[in-house]
Design an enzyme around this catalytic site. Structure first.
Site, PDB file in Angstrom:
ATOM      1  N   TYR A 171       0.745   4.236  -2.561  1.00  0.00           N
ATOM      2  CA  TYR A 171      -0.370   5.176  -2.373  1.00  0.00           C
ATOM      3  C   TYR A 171      -0.149   6.008  -1.106  1.00  0.00           C
ATOM      4  O   TYR A 171      -0.156   7.237  -1.153  1.00  0.00           O
ATOM      5  CB  TYR A 171      -1.670   4.373  -2.282  1.00  0.00           C
ATOM      6  CG  TYR A 171      -2.932   5.213  -2.187  1.00  0.00           C
ATOM      7  CD1 TYR A 171      -3.410   5.929  -3.283  1.00  0.00           C
ATOM      8  CD2 TYR A 171      -3.659   5.265  -1.002  1.00  0.00           C
ATOM      9  CE1 TYR A 171      -4.573   6.679  -3.193  1.00  0.00           C
ATOM     10  CE2 TYR A 171      -4.835   6.009  -0.911  1.00  0.00           C
ATOM     11  CZ  TYR A 171      -5.284   6.710  -2.017  1.00  0.00           C
ATOM     12  OH  TYR A 171      -6.445   7.451  -1.925  1.00  0.00           O
ATOM     13  N   ARG A 181     -10.780   2.301  11.344  1.00  0.00           N
ATOM     14  CA  ARG A 181     -10.659   3.656  10.781  1.00  0.00           C
ATOM     15  C   ARG A 181     -11.934   4.444  11.075  1.00  0.00           C
ATOM     16  O   ARG A 181     -13.038   3.985  10.772  1.00  0.00           O
ATOM     17  CB  ARG A 181     -10.433   3.580   9.273  1.00  0.00           C
ATOM     18  CG  ARG A 181     -10.224   4.943   8.651  1.00  0.00           C
ATOM     19  CD  ARG A 181      -9.990   4.843   7.175  1.00  0.00           C
ATOM     20  NE  ARG A 181      -8.729   4.220   6.841  1.00  0.00           N
ATOM     21  CZ  ARG A 181      -8.509   3.609   5.683  1.00  0.00           C
ATOM     22  NH1 ARG A 181      -9.448   3.519   4.791  1.00  0.00           N
ATOM     23  NH2 ARG A 181      -7.324   3.082   5.435  1.00  0.00           N
ATOM     24  N   ARG A 194       0.819  -1.215   0.000  1.00  0.00           N
ATOM     25  CA  ARG A 194       0.000   0.000   0.000  1.00  0.00           C
ATOM     26  C   ARG A 194       0.854   1.266   0.000  1.00  0.00           C
ATOM     27  O   ARG A 194       0.324   2.384  -0.109  1.00  0.00           O
ATOM     28  CB  ARG A 194      -0.928   0.030   1.235  1.00  0.00           C
ATOM     29  CG  ARG A 194      -1.966  -1.072   1.263  1.00  0.00           C
ATOM     30  CD  ARG A 194      -2.746  -1.061   2.573  1.00  0.00           C
ATOM     31  NE  ARG A 194      -3.895  -0.181   2.521  1.00  0.00           N
ATOM     32  CZ  ARG A 194      -5.159  -0.580   2.361  1.00  0.00           C
ATOM     33  NH1 ARG A 194      -5.448  -1.864   2.247  1.00  0.00           N
ATOM     34  NH2 ARG A 194      -6.147   0.284   2.331  1.00  0.00           N
ATOM     35  N   ASP A 228      -3.678  -4.337   5.665  1.00  0.00           N
ATOM     36  CA  ASP A 228      -5.053  -3.823   5.664  1.00  0.00           C
ATOM     37  C   ASP A 228      -5.338  -3.190   7.043  1.00  0.00           C
ATOM     38  O   ASP A 228      -5.264  -3.864   8.061  1.00  0.00           O
ATOM     39  CB  ASP A 228      -6.014  -5.001   5.419  1.00  0.00           C
ATOM     40  CG  ASP A 228      -7.391  -4.564   4.958  1.00  0.00           C
ATOM     41  OD1 ASP A 228      -7.659  -4.650   3.755  1.00  0.00           O
ATOM     42  OD2 ASP A 228      -8.193  -4.146   5.812  1.00  0.00           O
ATOM     43  N   PRO A 229      -5.655  -1.890   7.092  1.00  0.00           N
ATOM     44  CA  PRO A 229      -5.886  -1.259   8.398  1.00  0.00           C
ATOM     45  C   PRO A 229      -7.027  -1.937   9.167  1.00  0.00           C
ATOM     46  O   PRO A 229      -8.057  -2.292   8.588  1.00  0.00           O
ATOM     47  CB  PRO A 229      -6.249   0.189   8.032  1.00  0.00           C
ATOM     48  CG  PRO A 229      -5.590   0.416   6.709  1.00  0.00           C
ATOM     49  CD  PRO A 229      -5.700  -0.905   5.996  1.00  0.00           C
ATOM     50  N   PHE A 251     -19.484  -5.315  -2.803  1.00  0.00           N
ATOM     51  CA  PHE A 251     -20.582  -5.977  -2.093  1.00  0.00           C
ATOM     52  C   PHE A 251     -21.911  -5.759  -2.823  1.00  0.00           C
ATOM     53  O   PHE A 251     -22.721  -6.675  -2.943  1.00  0.00           O
ATOM     54  CB  PHE A 251     -20.690  -5.460  -0.655  1.00  0.00           C
ATOM     55  CG  PHE A 251     -19.628  -6.014   0.288  1.00  0.00           C
ATOM     56  CD1 PHE A 251     -18.619  -6.857  -0.177  1.00  0.00           C
ATOM     57  CD2 PHE A 251     -19.642  -5.689   1.641  1.00  0.00           C
ATOM     58  CE1 PHE A 251     -17.639  -7.358   0.681  1.00  0.00           C
ATOM     59  CE2 PHE A 251     -18.679  -6.197   2.506  1.00  0.00           C
ATOM     60  CZ  PHE A 251     -17.669  -7.023   2.035  1.00  0.00           C
TER      61      PHE A 251
HETATM   62  P1  NAD Z   1     -11.145   7.528  -9.073  1.00  0.00           P
HETATM   63  O1  NAD Z   1     -10.178   6.450  -9.393  1.00  0.00           O
HETATM   64  O2  NAD Z   1     -12.556   7.348  -9.504  1.00  0.00           O
HETATM   65  O3  NAD Z   1     -10.648   8.931  -9.640  1.00  0.00           O
HETATM   66  C1  NAD Z   1      -9.316   9.255  -9.881  1.00  0.00           C
HETATM   67  C2  NAD Z   1      -9.236   9.977 -11.210  1.00  0.00           C
HETATM   68  O4  NAD Z   1      -7.875  10.374 -11.449  1.00  0.00           O
HETATM   69  C3  NAD Z   1      -9.634   9.078 -12.385  1.00  0.00           C
HETATM   70  O5  NAD Z   1     -10.498   9.789 -13.249  1.00  0.00           O
HETATM   71  C4  NAD Z   1      -8.309   8.757 -13.057  1.00  0.00           C
HETATM   72  O6  NAD Z   1      -8.443   8.480 -14.440  1.00  0.00           O
HETATM   73  C5  NAD Z   1      -7.519  10.015 -12.778  1.00  0.00           C
HETATM   74  N1  NAD Z   1      -6.064   9.834 -12.813  1.00  0.00           N
HETATM   75  C6  NAD Z   1      -5.336   8.842 -12.237  1.00  0.00           C
HETATM   76  N2  NAD Z   1      -4.022   9.043 -12.487  1.00  0.00           N
HETATM   77  C7  NAD Z   1      -3.923  10.182 -13.233  1.00  0.00           C
HETATM   78  C8  NAD Z   1      -2.844  10.905 -13.802  1.00  0.00           C
HETATM   79  N3  NAD Z   1      -1.583  10.481 -13.659  1.00  0.00           N
HETATM   80  N4  NAD Z   1      -3.122  12.015 -14.505  1.00  0.00           N
HETATM   81  C9  NAD Z   1      -4.398  12.454 -14.671  1.00  0.00           C
HETATM   82  N5  NAD Z   1      -5.456  11.808 -14.165  1.00  0.00           N
HETATM   83  C10 NAD Z   1      -5.214  10.691 -13.446  1.00  0.00           C
HETATM   84  O7  NAD Z   1     -11.073   7.734  -7.480  1.00  0.00           O
HETATM   85  P2  NAD Z   1     -11.873   8.708  -6.513  1.00  0.00           P
HETATM   86  O8  NAD Z   1     -12.465   7.881  -5.461  1.00  0.00           O
HETATM   87  O9  NAD Z   1     -12.731   9.626  -7.290  1.00  0.00           O
HETATM   88  O10 NAD Z   1     -10.674   9.514  -5.844  1.00  0.00           O
HETATM   89  C11 NAD Z   1     -10.376  10.858  -6.206  1.00  0.00           C
HETATM   90  C12 NAD Z   1      -9.273  11.380  -5.284  1.00  0.00           C
HETATM   91  O11 NAD Z   1      -9.723  11.328  -3.923  1.00  0.00           O
HETATM   92  C13 NAD Z   1      -7.981  10.576  -5.350  1.00  0.00           C
HETATM   93  O12 NAD Z   1      -6.890  11.452  -5.258  1.00  0.00           O
HETATM   94  C14 NAD Z   1      -8.053   9.716  -4.109  1.00  0.00           C
HETATM   95  O13 NAD Z   1      -6.773   9.380  -3.625  1.00  0.00           O
HETATM   96  C15 NAD Z   1      -8.795  10.619  -3.147  1.00  0.00           C
HETATM   97  N6  NAD Z   1      -9.472   9.835  -2.100  1.00  0.00           N
HETATM   98  C16 NAD Z   1     -10.624   9.156  -2.379  1.00  0.00           C
HETATM   99  C17 NAD Z   1     -11.230   8.396  -1.379  1.00  0.00           C
HETATM  100  C18 NAD Z   1     -12.502   7.638  -1.601  1.00  0.00           C
HETATM  101  O14 NAD Z   1     -12.926   6.938  -0.696  1.00  0.00           O
HETATM  102  N7  NAD Z   1     -13.174   7.739  -2.724  1.00  0.00           N
HETATM  103  C19 NAD Z   1     -10.637   8.323  -0.103  1.00  0.00           C
HETATM  104  C20 NAD Z   1      -9.452   9.013   0.126  1.00  0.00           C
HETATM  105  C21 NAD Z   1      -8.888   9.785  -0.881  1.00  0.00           C
HETATM  106  N1  UDP Z   2     -12.936  -5.679   1.683  1.00  0.00           N
HETATM  107  C1  UDP Z   2     -13.627  -6.876   1.795  1.00  0.00           C
HETATM  108  N2  UDP Z   2     -14.152  -7.443   0.668  1.00  0.00           N
HETATM  109  C2  UDP Z   2     -14.039  -6.863  -0.556  1.00  0.00           C
HETATM  110  C3  UDP Z   2     -13.340  -5.628  -0.684  1.00  0.00           C
HETATM  111  C4  UDP Z   2     -12.795  -5.078   0.468  1.00  0.00           C
HETATM  112  O1  UDP Z   2     -13.761  -7.433   2.910  1.00  0.00           O
HETATM  113  O2  UDP Z   2     -14.560  -7.431  -1.531  1.00  0.00           O
HETATM  114  C5  UDP Z   2     -12.375  -5.048   2.911  1.00  0.00           C
HETATM  115  C6  UDP Z   2     -10.913  -4.654   2.819  1.00  0.00           C
HETATM  116  O3  UDP Z   2     -10.083  -5.734   3.196  1.00  0.00           O
HETATM  117  C7  UDP Z   2     -10.854  -3.512   3.813  1.00  0.00           C
HETATM  118  C8  UDP Z   2     -12.226  -2.856   3.699  1.00  0.00           C
HETATM  119  O4  UDP Z   2     -13.075  -3.826   3.109  1.00  0.00           O
HETATM  120  O5  UDP Z   2     -10.685  -3.991   5.121  1.00  0.00           O
HETATM  121  C9  UDP Z   2     -12.227  -1.589   2.833  1.00  0.00           C
HETATM  122  O6  UDP Z   2     -11.613  -1.899   1.611  1.00  0.00           O
HETATM  123  P1  UDP Z   2     -11.495  -0.853   0.410  1.00  0.00           P
HETATM  124  O7  UDP Z   2     -10.612  -1.479  -0.614  1.00  0.00           O
HETATM  125  O8  UDP Z   2     -12.842  -0.409  -0.005  1.00  0.00           O
HETATM  126  O9  UDP Z   2     -10.809   0.426   1.066  1.00  0.00           O
HETATM  127  P2  UDP Z   2      -9.543   0.675   2.015  1.00  0.00           P
HETATM  128  O10 UDP Z   2      -8.977  -0.634   2.482  1.00  0.00           O
HETATM  129  O11 UDP Z   2      -8.592   1.431   1.169  1.00  0.00           O
HETATM  130  O12 UDP Z   2     -10.117   1.431   3.142  1.00  0.00           O
END
Ligand code: NAD
Ligand code: UDP
Ligand code: UDP
Length: 329
Positions: free
Chosen positions: A148, A280, A145, A276-277, A194
Site C-alpha cells: 500500500y 500520526r 504495509r 503499525d505507525p 470499535f
Molecule cells: P474503500 O475501500 O471503501 O474504497 C476503495 C474503492 O476502490 C472500492 O469501491 C473498491 O472496490 C475500489 N477498487 C479497489 N481496487 C480497484 C481496482 N483495481 N479497480 C477499480 N476499483 C477498485 O476505501 P476508501 O476509504 O473509500 O478509500 C478511497 C481512497 O482514499 C483510496 O485510494 C485510499 O487509499 C484513499 N485513502 C483513504 C483513507 C481513509 O481513511 N478512508 C486514508 C488515506 C487514503
Molecule cells: N486498531 C486497534 N484495534 C482494531 C483496529 C485497529 O487497536 O480493532 C489500531 C491499529 O493498530 C492502528 C490504529 O488502530 O494503530 C488505526 O488502524 P486502522 O487500521 O484504522 O488504520 P491505519 O493503521 O491504516 O491508520
C-alpha cells in the site's frame, strides 16, 4: 449560453469516500462516471444515485486501460484498510501503479485534470511530528504495509513525472484517517471495528498498548477539501495534507465509543500489527491557506453520526450487504 456539464470520472466511486464524492459532484451539476471493480466497494453505497440520468456506473478494474471522454478524474480506486490491502498485496501494488499509469494516460489523452487520493501512509512510521508535506517519510519497503505505502508513493512519483514530462494537470492529496457512514463493516479499520464491537457488546480490541495515536477526519470535511482543491488553479499540484489535526490515542477513541454508545464492552489487548505507525497527525497549514478550509466536524459529533449509521445497519439490516450478512450471523 448553453454550457456542457463537466464530465467527471471517479475511480473507486462505489467505495466509502468515492460514493460521497459522486453524490456531491452530482449535486453540483456534474455528469459523473463511477468506475469500480467492487473489491471493497458496494452497489449499496451508490444505489440511491442510480436514478440520476447524469450518473453512469462502469464495472472496471483500473489496472486495465479505460477509454472514456472526461474533463476531470478523481483517482480513488484502491483498497484502504490494512486487512483488505494485505489480502492480495500484489494486486494492491498493481492497482496503485498500473491504475495510476492508466488514469494518467487517460488524463494525458483527454487533457483532463486528475486528482490522486494519496495517503498519510507515504510518511510511514513518521520520525517527524506532526507531518508536513515536505517530510519524505519513513517507510519499510519490504514489510506487510509496503504494498500500500510504496504503491501510493510510486503513484505520486508517476503523477509528478506525467506533470513534468507531459504537462498533465495533476492534484495530489494525502488523506489522513477518515471515517463515517458507509465504511465497510468488516474492513477492520479502527473506527468501524470499535463501533460494531461496542454495539454488539463484544470486547473492544486494542492492538498493542493502545497508546499509538491517529487523527480522525469526518467524511464530509474530507470531501469538501478534496473538491475545493480540485477547483484551485493548475499551478497548485500538491501534495496537500487533508485531515483533522485533532490527535487521539487509540485507547481514547475506544473510551469515546463506549461512552457514546452506552456499551458495557470491555477493552482487550491484541498484538500490535507489524510496522503499525506509532503516531500520526497532519499539519494542515497549507490546506488552510490555499483552500480556506479546516475540518468542521469534531470527533464526538462525527462518531455520533457514524454510530447512528451502524446501529441502523445492524438492527434493521438495511444498507451495506456485508452488514446485513453480519447482522444475520
Ligand atoms: P474503500 O475501500 O471503501 O474504497 C476503495 C474503492 O476502490 C472500492 O469501491 C473498491 O472496490 C475500489 N477498487 C479497489 N481496487 C480497484 C481496482 N483495481 N479497480 C477499480 N476499483 C477498485 O476505501 P476508501 O476509504 O473509500 O478509500 C478511497 C481512497 O482514499 C483510496 O485510494 C485510499 O487509499 C484513499 N485513502 C483513504 C483513507 C481513509 O481513511 N478512508 C486514508 C488515506 C487514503
Ligand atoms: N486498531 C486497534 N484495534 C482494531 C483496529 C485497529 O487497536 O480493532 C489500531 C491499529 O493498530 C492502528 C490504529 O488502530 O494503530 C488505526 O488502524 P486502522 O487500521 O484504522 O488504520 P491505519 O493503521 O491504516 O491508520
Ligand atoms: N490509457 C488509457 N486510456 C486512455 C489513454 C491511455 O487507459 O484514454 C492507458 C494506455 O493503455 C497506456 C497508459 O494509459 O497503457 C499510459 O498511457 P501513455 O499515453 O502515457 O503511454 P503509452 O500509451 O505511450 O504507453
Amino acid at each position: 449560453m448553453f454550457r456542457e456539464k463537466t464530465r467527471v470520472l471517479v475511480t473507486g466511486g462505489a467505495g466509502f469516500l468515492g460514493s460521497f464524492l459522486c453524490e456531491r459532484l452530482l449535486a453540483q451539476g456534474c455528469h459523473v462516471i463511477c468506475a469500480d471493480n467492487y473489491f471493497t466497494g458496494s452497489r449499496d453505497n451508490i444505489a440511491h444515485l442510480l436514478d440520476n440520468p447524469y450518473f453512469e456506473v462502469i464495472r472496471h478494474d483500473v489496472t486495465i486501460p479505460l477509454y472514456v471522454e472526461v474533463d476531470r478524474i478523481f483517482n480513488l480506486a484502491c483498497p484502504a484498510s490494512p486487512i483488505h490491502y494485505q489480502f492480495d498485496p500484489v494486486q494492491t501494488t498493481k492497482t496503485s501503479v498500473h491504475g495510476a499509469i492508466n488514469m494518467l494516460g487517460l488524463a494525458k489523452r483527454t487533457k483532463a485534470r486528475i486528482l490522486q487520493a494519496s495517503t498519510s501512509e507515504v510518511y510511514g512510521d513518521p520520525a517527524v511530528h506532526p507531518q508536513r508535506e515536505e517530510y519524505w517519510g519513513n517507510v519499510n519497503p519490504i514489510g506487510p504495509r509496503a504494498c500500500y505505502d510504496e504503491g501510493k508513493r510510486c503513484a505520486e512519483t508517476l503523477f509528478f513525472d506525467y506533470h513534468r514530462q507531459h504537462g498533465v494537470a495533476i492534484k495530489v492529496i494525502r488523506i489522513f484517517n477518515t471515517y463515517g457512514p458507509r465504511m465497510h463493516p468488516r474492513d477492520g479499520r479502527v473506527v468501524s471495528n470499535f463501533i460494531i464491537q461496542a454495539l454488539a457488546g463484544e470486547p473492544i480490541t486494542l492492538y498493542g498498548s493502545g497508546e499509538q495515536t491517529r487523527s480522525f477526519c469526518y467524511v464530509d470535511d474530507l470531501i469538501d477539501g478534496m473538491i475545493r482543491f480540485m477547483d484551485t488553479g493548475e499551478e497548485h499540484v500538491g501534495p496537500l495534507n487533508l485531515g483533522n489535526p485533532g490527535e487521539f490515542t487509540i485507547r481514547e477513541l475506544a473510551e469515546a465509543v463506549i461512552r457514546l454508545t452506552g456499551s458495557k464492552s470491555k477493552l482487550v489487548h491484541e498484538p500490535l500489527p507489524a510496522d503499525d505507525p506509532k503516531q500520526r497527525r497532519p499539519d494542515i497549514t497549507r490546506a488552510g491557506e490555499l483552500l480556506d478550509w479546516q475540518p468542521a466536524v469534531q470527533l464526538e459529533e462525527g462518531l455520533t453520526r457514524t454510530i447512528a449509521y451502524f446501529d441502523r445497519l445492524l438492527s434493521t439490516g438495511t444498507g451495506h450487504a456485508d452488514a446485513r450478512r453480519a447482522a444475520e450471523r
